[in-house]
Design an enzyme around this catalytic site. Structure first.
Site, PDB file in Angstrom:
ATOM      1  N   HIS A 470       0.772  -1.398  -0.157  1.00  0.00           N
ATOM      2  CA  HIS A 470       0.012   0.037  -0.085  1.00  0.00           C
ATOM      3  C   HIS A 470       0.653   1.319   0.105  1.00  0.00           C
ATOM      4  O   HIS A 470       0.626   2.112  -0.851  1.00  0.00           O
ATOM      5  CB  HIS A 470      -0.831  -0.096   1.103  1.00  0.00           C
ATOM      6  CG  HIS A 470      -1.867   1.214   1.319  1.00  0.00           C
ATOM      7  ND1 HIS A 470      -3.053   1.174   1.017  1.00  0.00           N
ATOM      8  CD2 HIS A 470      -1.587   2.485   1.855  1.00  0.00           C
ATOM      9  CE1 HIS A 470      -3.561   2.359   1.169  1.00  0.00           C
ATOM     10  NE2 HIS A 470      -2.833   3.199   1.735  1.00  0.00           N
ATOM     11  N   GLU A 471       1.806   1.412   0.989  1.00  0.00           N
ATOM     12  CA  GLU A 471       2.478   2.513   1.022  1.00  0.00           C
ATOM     13  C   GLU A 471       3.576   2.751  -0.144  1.00  0.00           C
ATOM     14  O   GLU A 471       3.802   3.782  -0.510  1.00  0.00           O
ATOM     15  CB  GLU A 471       3.375   2.495   2.376  1.00  0.00           C
ATOM     16  CG  GLU A 471       2.565   2.610   3.534  1.00  0.00           C
ATOM     17  CD  GLU A 471       1.422   3.543   3.648  1.00  0.00           C
ATOM     18  OE1 GLU A 471       1.743   4.708   2.887  1.00  0.00           O
ATOM     19  OE2 GLU A 471       0.432   3.429   4.308  1.00  0.00           O
ATOM     20  N   HIS A 474       1.605   4.478  -2.911  1.00  0.00           N
ATOM     21  CA  HIS A 474       1.979   6.127  -2.625  1.00  0.00           C
ATOM     22  C   HIS A 474       3.348   6.434  -3.045  1.00  0.00           C
ATOM     23  O   HIS A 474       3.557   7.411  -3.824  1.00  0.00           O
ATOM     24  CB  HIS A 474       1.633   6.241  -1.292  1.00  0.00           C
ATOM     25  CG  HIS A 474       0.246   6.175  -0.739  1.00  0.00           C
ATOM     26  ND1 HIS A 474      -0.784   7.007  -1.386  1.00  0.00           N
ATOM     27  CD2 HIS A 474      -0.168   5.696   0.249  1.00  0.00           C
ATOM     28  CE1 HIS A 474      -1.795   6.680  -0.674  1.00  0.00           C
ATOM     29  NE2 HIS A 474      -1.350   6.063   0.384  1.00  0.00           N
ATOM     30  N   HIS A 477       3.419   6.748  -6.989  1.00  0.00           N
ATOM     31  CA  HIS A 477       2.789   8.069  -7.439  1.00  0.00           C
ATOM     32  C   HIS A 477       3.784   9.190  -7.043  1.00  0.00           C
ATOM     33  O   HIS A 477       3.817   9.763  -7.879  1.00  0.00           O
ATOM     34  CB  HIS A 477       1.750   8.218  -6.428  1.00  0.00           C
ATOM     35  CG  HIS A 477       0.597   8.811  -6.921  1.00  0.00           C
ATOM     36  ND1 HIS A 477      -0.526   9.207  -6.453  1.00  0.00           N
ATOM     37  CD2 HIS A 477       0.455   9.659  -8.086  1.00  0.00           C
ATOM     38  CE1 HIS A 477      -1.357   9.936  -7.168  1.00  0.00           C
ATOM     39  NE2 HIS A 477      -0.756  10.030  -8.257  1.00  0.00           N
TER      40      HIS A 477
END
Length: 679
Positions: A470-471, A474, A477
């Site tokens: 999940h992290e 990010h 991104h």
């Protein structure tokens, strides 16, 4: 101090990374003050420019103003979260109102706004490209949403509100960290450890030794508390630990957060009303994909209607199983994780201790690196010459498929007393163009994963594996950003869109093709047996109804706090109880409070935005369907996702970007199917 202050010198480090090895606490305040003066001079030059306002001399000049302050602030506040100290916290309290004042001096400057407005009003004649148009729109709206249209008295009120809010947010976070650090469950009788895996006991013994104590210590940090609640046979000790966690910020001590959150809610409401909105939620959601509180509440209601019956059955199944296995009386919150894990084991012949030996942190990290190499051709090279802020932090250079340097990446994995709980991605510098040159981003992933012990490396739970993915989404991104202006880079997007890149990455944890690469036994190096992988995938929908309603309860609570149109006249506990009433599945626990420890909305930027986790699940389930259709390692699909979403940052409306990738607006059906809530 200025002459020798490393924060005010050119960063003579690899890739101009922060010189953490040279920075001392006493450097921050002088550097921040000097950078604010520099930023004010940037603004003065814009205002006093004799030329007619233009996109270049006003909008771009404003975008470039205060760069040194942005850089120093990101270093300071990131460390206040990841490696704080009494000195840093003291400086944060001192500097936060100064930064609020500095910011307000820009947004409330009538002469500056007049120039921005003049450029904005001639937008149609300027022949701007998409990024430039977005920057102009965002700049103008930024001024309006920060009080530029207010009159003198109202502007002063706005200044006072924002200054106090910045202080309250800091105080909330400090209180929560202190509450989390202050409690330890100290066990000296080995019988009280019944049910706990050896690795959990070893970690607890290591913690006790580090504090000069005999026996075992369990803290409120997730890697310590979660396995205790899941495995400890001693029900009364599970209750002690649960109550300590559930009452954080609600114990009428020096770290109590009740009055702080009441005041935050009132000030946010007052600010919204000053700006012409009925509530803080209305103010926030104007700049979100959801657009309105009504749409958010309809979305939450729809998911609630589809999931609550499943959640009730999930809890009833655990209660029935617990009663059959000797539980007397009603199933309590401190029982749920314990009996749920046992039920899961009985149904799927699967528990965390079976999978953890296969999820060595180092292997998971390599597996995630390899996944991004398969999808986008990224490669990673550790550079020990890049300064780090703690010995546990690793620094990598990240290279694109053509060998060009994309980013610097910091990875910080384990709990410390100086680190806030949870997991997050942040940046020390965002990607942008400067005089035609690409300035690479400096991205950081901060987690609180299970620590290594004397006899074992760091072995992750399956949940920690998905958190890492999940992290890292990010981080991608941020790292894959390709924009002109820094304010539009990476994760600078609507809050209810920012979770799409993170949550889509979690899908690979459900893929046999990826798990076969990453799940290797830490002692033998053997791949996880296929049967065990199948069990992980099969068990994925276990209690998805309960987990959905749990997330929805947080969303309902958040929306309640920020949909008020008058100050709250009841206690935070009663207010929270009413907000979450329809999601309740357990007996009430006296003294517990979710809100007084709800850092996401009172110290984390998710006020009126917690719904976005479920919103983004709709996006990610729909988007991941493209990978399922074309192949989970399909380079063409991955490249399209990079080109249309990951690289674009906030340069266009997120729904436009999503449609560019998927060809249509997202459907809720893939999420409901994935969660097992429809056939």
């Amino acid at each position: 101090m200025v002459d020798t202050n490393p924060l005010l010198q050119a960063f003579n480090t690899p890739h101009q990374t922060a010189p953490f090895d040279q920075i001392k606490a006493e450097h921050y305040l002088p550097a921040l003050n000097a950078a604010m003066e520099e930023g004010r001079e940037d603004i003065r030059l814009i205002i006093e420019n004799k030329e007619m306002p233009s996109f270049a001399n006003t909008i771009v000049a404003l975008e470039k103003s205060g760069k040194r302050l942005s850089r120093i602030s990101s270093i300071f506040f990131n460390l206040n979260s990841a490696e704080t100290s009494d000195d840093i916290q003291k400086i944060a309290r001192e500097v936060s109102p100064l930064l609020s004042e500095y910011s307000n001096d820009i947004w409330l400057n009538e002469r500056l706004f007049a120039r921005v407005k003049e450029v904005y009003e001639q937008k149609e004649a300027l022949n701007l490209n998409t990024e430039e148009t977005t920057l102009l729109d965002d700049t103008y709206k930024g001024f309006v949403r920060r009080g530029a249209l207010l009159n003198g008295e109202a502007k002063q009120k706005y200044r006072e509100i924002t200054s106090e809010l910045s202080q309250l947010s800091l105080q909330f976070g400090e209180n929560l960290l202190n509450e989390t650090n202050d409690f330890k469950l100290h066990i000296t009788n080995p019988d009280d450890l019944a049910g706990l895996p050896d690795a959990v006991k070893e970690t607890a013994q290591q913690l006790a030794q580090s504090e000069g104590k005999e026996g075992w210590l369990f803290s409120l940090h997730a890697p310590s508390m979660v396995p205790f609640l899941k495995y400890a046979d001693k029900r009364e000790l599970r209750e002690v630990l649960f109550r300590a966690s559930a009452s954080r910020g609600n114990r009428n001590n020096d770290y109590d957060n009740k009055n702080i959150i009441l005041r935050q809610a009132e000030l946010r409401l007052n600010k919204a009303k000053l700006l012409g909105f009925a509530s803080h939620a209305d103010y926030v959601l104007e700049e979100r994909m959801a657009q309105s509180a009504q749409k958010v509440n309809s979305f939450l209601d729809e998911l609630y209607d589809k999931s609550f019956a499943f959640a009730q059955k999930d809890v009833a199944d655990v209660a029935e199983f617990a009663a059959a296995n000797g539980l007397q009386g009603p199933l309590q919150r401190w029982d749920f994780s314990y009996y749920s894990e046992k039920l899961k084991t009985s149904l799927f012949d699967l528990d965390e201790e079976m999978t953890k030996p296969y999820f060595q942190l180092e292997n998971v990290k390599k597996g995630i690196f390899n996944l991004t190499h398969q999808l986008w051709g990224l490669t990673y090279k550790e550079n020990k010459d890049i300064p780090v802020y703690h010995p546990d932090v690793f620094a990598y250079e990240v290279y694109d498929t053509d060998g060009s340097l994309l980013s610097v990446l910091y990875l910080d994995f384990h709990p410390r007393k100086t680190k806030q709980g949870g997991a997050w991605m942040t940046s020390y510098r965002d990607q942008h163009l400067e005089n035609g040159e690409n300035i690479i981003p400096h991205i950081s992933v901060v987690c609180n994963f299970t620590e290594p012990t004397a006899s074992r490396p760091s072995l992750l739970t399956y949940n920690e594996v998905t958190t890492f993915l999940h992290e890292f989404g990010h981080a991608l991104h941020g790292m894959l950003s390709e924009v002109t202006y820094e304010s539009q880079a990476g994760t600078s997007v609507y809050r209810d869109f920012v979770e799409l890149p993170s949550q889509i990455m979690e899908n690979w944890a459900q893929e046999k093709g990826w798990l076969e690469q990453v799940a290797l036994h830490y002692q033998t190096g053997e791949a996880m047996p296929e049967a065990l992988i199948e069990k992980i995938i099969e068990a994925d929908k276990f209690q998805s109804g309960y987990l959905t309603v749990r997330q929805l309860s947080f969303g309902f609570n958040d929306m309640a706090w920020h949909s008020i149109t008058e100050p709250i006249a009841i206690s935070p506990g009663e207010f929270e109880k009413q907000a979450m009433a329809r999601t309740e599945l357990f007996p009430e626990v006296e003294g517990s409070s979710m809100s007084t420890a709800f850092g996401h909305i009172f110290d984390g930027g998710y006020a009126a935005g917690y719904y976005s986790y479920k919103w983004a699940e709709v996006l990610d389930a729909d988007a991941y369907a493209a990978f399922k259709e074309n192949g989970i390692f399909d380079k063409a699909t991955a490249e399209k996702f990079r080109e249309t979403i990951l690289s674009k940052g906030g340069t266009r409306h997120p729904m436009e970007l999503y449609i560019d990738f998927r060809g249509a607006e997202p459907s809720v059906e893939p999420l409901l199917v994935r969660s097992g809530l429809v056939k």
